[in-house]
Scaffold this motif. Structure first.
Motif, PDB file in Angstrom:
ATOM      1  N   LEU A 184       0.823  -1.206   0.000  1.00 33.12           N
ATOM      2  CA  LEU A 184       0.000   0.000   0.000  1.00 33.12           C
ATOM      3  C   LEU A 184       0.864   1.266   0.000  1.00 33.12           C
ATOM      4  N   LEU A 185       1.969   1.209   0.714  1.00 32.25           N
ATOM      5  CA  LEU A 185       2.890   2.351   0.721  1.00 32.25           C
ATOM      6  C   LEU A 185       3.411   2.648  -0.678  1.00 32.25           C
ATOM      7  N   ARG A 186       3.779   1.592  -1.411  1.00 31.99           N
ATOM      8  CA  ARG A 186       4.257   1.784  -2.780  1.00 31.99           C
ATOM      9  C   ARG A 186       3.153   2.335  -3.679  1.00 31.99           C
ATOM     10  N   ALA A 187       1.926   1.919  -3.420  1.00 32.82           N
ATOM     11  CA  ALA A 187       0.809   2.424  -4.220  1.00 32.82           C
ATOM     12  C   ALA A 187       0.505   3.884  -3.918  1.00 32.82           C
ATOM     13  N   LEU A 188       0.710   4.281  -2.657  1.00 31.67           N
ATOM     14  CA  LEU A 188       0.421   5.645  -2.244  1.00 31.67           C
ATOM     15  C   LEU A 188       1.506   6.632  -2.654  1.00 31.67           C
ATOM     16  N   TRP A 189       2.743   6.174  -2.760  1.00 29.36           N
ATOM     17  CA  TRP A 189       3.875   7.079  -2.870  1.00 29.36           C
ATOM     18  C   TRP A 189       3.814   8.018  -4.077  1.00 29.36           C
ATOM     19  N   PRO A 190       3.489   7.543  -5.300  1.00 30.82           N
ATOM     20  CA  PRO A 190       3.482   8.483  -6.435  1.00 30.82           C
ATOM     21  C   PRO A 190       2.536   9.656  -6.231  1.00 30.82           C
ATOM     22  N   ALA A 191       1.321   9.374  -5.761  1.00 32.22           N
ATOM     23  CA  ALA A 191       0.362  10.460  -5.533  1.00 32.22           C
ATOM     24  C   ALA A 191       0.787  11.334  -4.367  1.00 32.22           C
ATOM     25  N   THR A 192       1.426  10.720  -3.357  1.00 28.89           N
ATOM     26  CA  THR A 192       1.779  11.461  -2.143  1.00 28.89           C
ATOM     27  C   THR A 192       2.840  12.518  -2.424  1.00 28.89           C
ATOM     28  N   TRP A 193       3.941  12.123  -3.051  1.00 25.56           N
ATOM     29  CA  TRP A 193       5.012  13.103  -3.232  1.00 25.56           C
ATOM     30  C   TRP A 193       4.605  14.186  -4.238  1.00 25.56           C
ATOM     31  N   ARG A 194       3.809  13.806  -5.229  1.00 29.63           N
ATOM     32  CA  ARG A 194       3.344  14.821  -6.172  1.00 29.63           C
ATOM     33  C   ARG A 194       2.374  15.798  -5.504  1.00 29.63           C
ATOM     34  N   SER A 195       1.487  15.264  -4.656  1.00 30.80           N
ATOM     35  CA  SER A 195       0.562  16.131  -3.926  1.00 30.80           C
ATOM     36  C   SER A 195       1.313  17.050  -2.976  1.00 30.80           C
ATOM     37  N   GLY A 196       2.272  16.476  -2.223  1.00 28.17           N
ATOM     38  CA  GLY A 196       3.026  17.272  -1.264  1.00 28.17           C
ATOM     39  C   GLY A 196       3.811  18.379  -1.933  1.00 28.17           C
ATOM     40  N   LEU A 197       4.507  18.037  -3.016  1.00 26.56           N
ATOM     41  CA  LEU A 197       5.277  19.047  -3.740  1.00 26.56           C
ATOM     42  C   LEU A 197       4.353  20.090  -4.350  1.00 26.56           C
ATOM     43  N   GLY A 198       3.200  19.633  -4.828  1.00 24.69           N
ATOM     44  CA  GLY A 198       2.237  20.568  -5.413  1.00 24.69           C
ATOM     45  C   GLY A 198       1.665  21.524  -4.383  1.00 24.69           C
ATOM     46  N   VAL A 199       1.364  21.018  -3.168  1.00 28.71           N
ATOM     47  CA  VAL A 199       0.839  21.881  -2.102  1.00 28.71           C
ATOM     48  C   VAL A 199       1.866  22.936  -1.722  1.00 28.71           C
ATOM     49  N   VAL A 200       3.117  22.515  -1.535  1.00 32.78           N
ATOM     50  CA  VAL A 200       4.177  23.463  -1.156  1.00 32.78           C
ATOM     51  C   VAL A 200       4.368  24.509  -2.252  1.00 32.78           C
TER      52      VAL A 200
END
Length: 491
Positions: free
Chosen positions: A253-269
């Motif tokens: 699940l972590l591997r599945a979440l990671w692409p969306a997570t880092w893109r979302s985080g970088l996008g928010v910042v």
């Protein structure tokens, strides 16, 4: 009246507005009293301490929107495989059908429990890392202001209290994310508003009795812990079927979440940095008085934009659920309704400020002037275009393919480059114009191209009743606001 009250009481949009209004009211009521009660060093420390928790939430690295979407997808009946298929399919056109909308299949139920378990496992550990980072870096940053206070020992105790309660609040935010993913936004926002009022009351009580800085901080921070406990209790009460789920690491699940997570985080910042960096950049080249005016206008239009987010953003969990169910017609109808309301709320706020800002600042005897009408008109138009693009970007994100980092990153670079290029000729106007050109030239176009391809709608049919009427209204009102003073100049 009862029906209207019940509708507003259970409205995610209205309750979100209520929560935002209480938060704004806290600043309006508490800050002037703090300024009148404490010496400048204590005020500086209070301001720094009160921003730590908000700063900590910026370091969730995109987990909040990612977990919200994942829980909503699973709640709509999508298994982990189906969620991954959404991202892998070209332009997110995959649709998912479940056997029963009232009883998701076993895979969907397992996915829901697994996502919630990972949420519970990840946030406490990430919280320790964030607090440790803030503790080291923040201690160096705050040492000088604390040394200037009348009671440095108490100020250091207050700093330690803030760090401890920030961890509790960070973990409590995980349950707030879960409640949003489970589409319990209205009840969450009602409790946030109630707790916000209580927080304001306890803080004002300390100020009324001339309490110390430590007492003031304690009266404020205790509500962060109580809010975290409340979120835990709400999650258990509203979703008892998940009460047995314990925090657990899931590598798949972590591997599945990671692409969306880092893109979302970088996008928010990057998204927040685009707007705020304009003020920092302007401060490097302009006189202080002009910078103060620009930052005041920037804060006001940002506040209007935040209120305008509620009608659409509060519907995102339901939209994600409909995405998982493959109910495209209902999904687009709900999205159109939220977008239309968001645009009109923004227009109403922008026009109101155009009319009342200057007279209100005069009544308050403000030493900071408001920006010229031309600058305000460009800022309002730029933020309207940003809202347009942001909502389409969020709509596309329902495909579980996240491109926020590209949209916000390129837009930010364009805006800053254009501002610095135009400033020698246009002055303050350059920053507002650069914002408009970057949002209109890339951000909005990039977002609408992606959402249109993903959802296969006709752009003219989709937008003619949503963004065009409020856009024309905004431009006409801002033009009139500039024309009336000019006409008064004639005898």
């Amino acid at each position: 009246m009862k029906a209207l009250f019940a509708r507003l009481w259970n409205s995610p949009t209205f309750t979100t507005w209520g929560s935002l209004a209480v938060r704004l009211g806290g600043v309006v009521l508490v800050l002037p009293w703090v300024l009148a009660t404490y010496a400048p060093p204590e005020v500086a420390v209070w301001q720094l301490l009160s921003s730590v928790f908000v700063l900590a939430l910026l370091f969730d690295f995109g987990l909040a929107p990612t977990f919200t979407r994942m829980l909503s997808f699973a709640r709509g009946g999508a298994s982990l495989a189906a969620i991954q298929a959404m991202r892998r399919s070209a332009h997110g056109q995959a649709q998912v059908t479940v056997q029963s909308q009232s009883a998701p299949d076993r895979d969907a139920a397992d996915t829901l429990a697994s996502v919630y378990a990972l949420l519970r496992w990840l946030y406490p550990r990430l919280g320790f890392g964030v607090v440790a980072m803030l503790g080291v870096a923040g201690s160096f940053a705050i040492a000088g202001p604390i040394a200037a206070t009348a009671a440095p020992g108490q100020a250091w105790l207050a700093w330690g209290l803030v760090l401890a309660t920030t961890w509790a609040g960070f973990v409590g935010n995980a349950y707030a994310v879960a409640l949003q993913g489970m589409n319990n936004i209205a009840v969450l926002r009602r409790w946030e508003a109630a707790a916000g009022l209580a927080q304001i009351g306890s803080t004002l009580a300390v100020l009324a009795f001339n309490g110390s800085l430590l007492a003031l901080v304690a009266s404020y921070q205790v509500w962060i812990v109580l809010n975290a406990l409340r979120n835990v209790a709400l999650m258990r009460a509203l979703h008892p079927q998940l009460s047995h789920v314990r925090g657990q690491r899931d590598p798949v699940l972590l591997r599945a979440l990671w692409p969306a997570t880092w893109r979302s985080g970088l996008g928010v910042v990057m998204g927040q940095g685009i707007i705020q960096s304009s003020g920092w950049a302007y401060a490097q080249v302009a006189p202080v008085a002009e910078v103060a005016s620009y930052l005041l206008a920037l804060r006001l239009i940002t506040m209007v934009s935040q209120f305008a987010q509620a009608p659409f953003y509060s519907k995102l969990p339901r939209l994600a659920e409909l995405q998982a169910k493959g109910e495209r017609g209902e999904q687009l109808a709900l999205a159109r309704h939220g977008m239309r309301m968001a645009h009109w709320v923004f227009v109403a706020g922008a026009i109101t400020l155009a009319v009342v800002a200057v007279p209100l600042l005069g009544l308050l005897h403000s030493k900071t002037a408001f920006v010229p009408a031309s600058v305000w008109a460009l800022m309002c138009t730029a933020f309207f275009v940003e809202r347009f693009g942001a909502m389409h970007l969020q709509l596309y994100s329902l495909s579980n393919h996240i491109v926020w980092h590209i949209a916000n990153g390129v837009t930010g670079c364009l805006m800053l480059a254009l501002a610095l290029l135009l400033y020698p000729w246009l002055g303050m106007l350059a920053f507002a114009l650069a914002m408009l050109l970057a949002y209109a030239g890339f951000y909005a176009v990039y977002s609408i191209v992606h959402s249109r391809r993903a959802f296969q709608f006709n752009l003219w049919t989709f937008e003619r009743g949503i963004s065009l009427p409020p856009a024309f209204t905004l431009l006409a009102a801002l033009g009139l606001a500039r024309l009336v003073p000019a006409l008064k100049a004639f005898p």
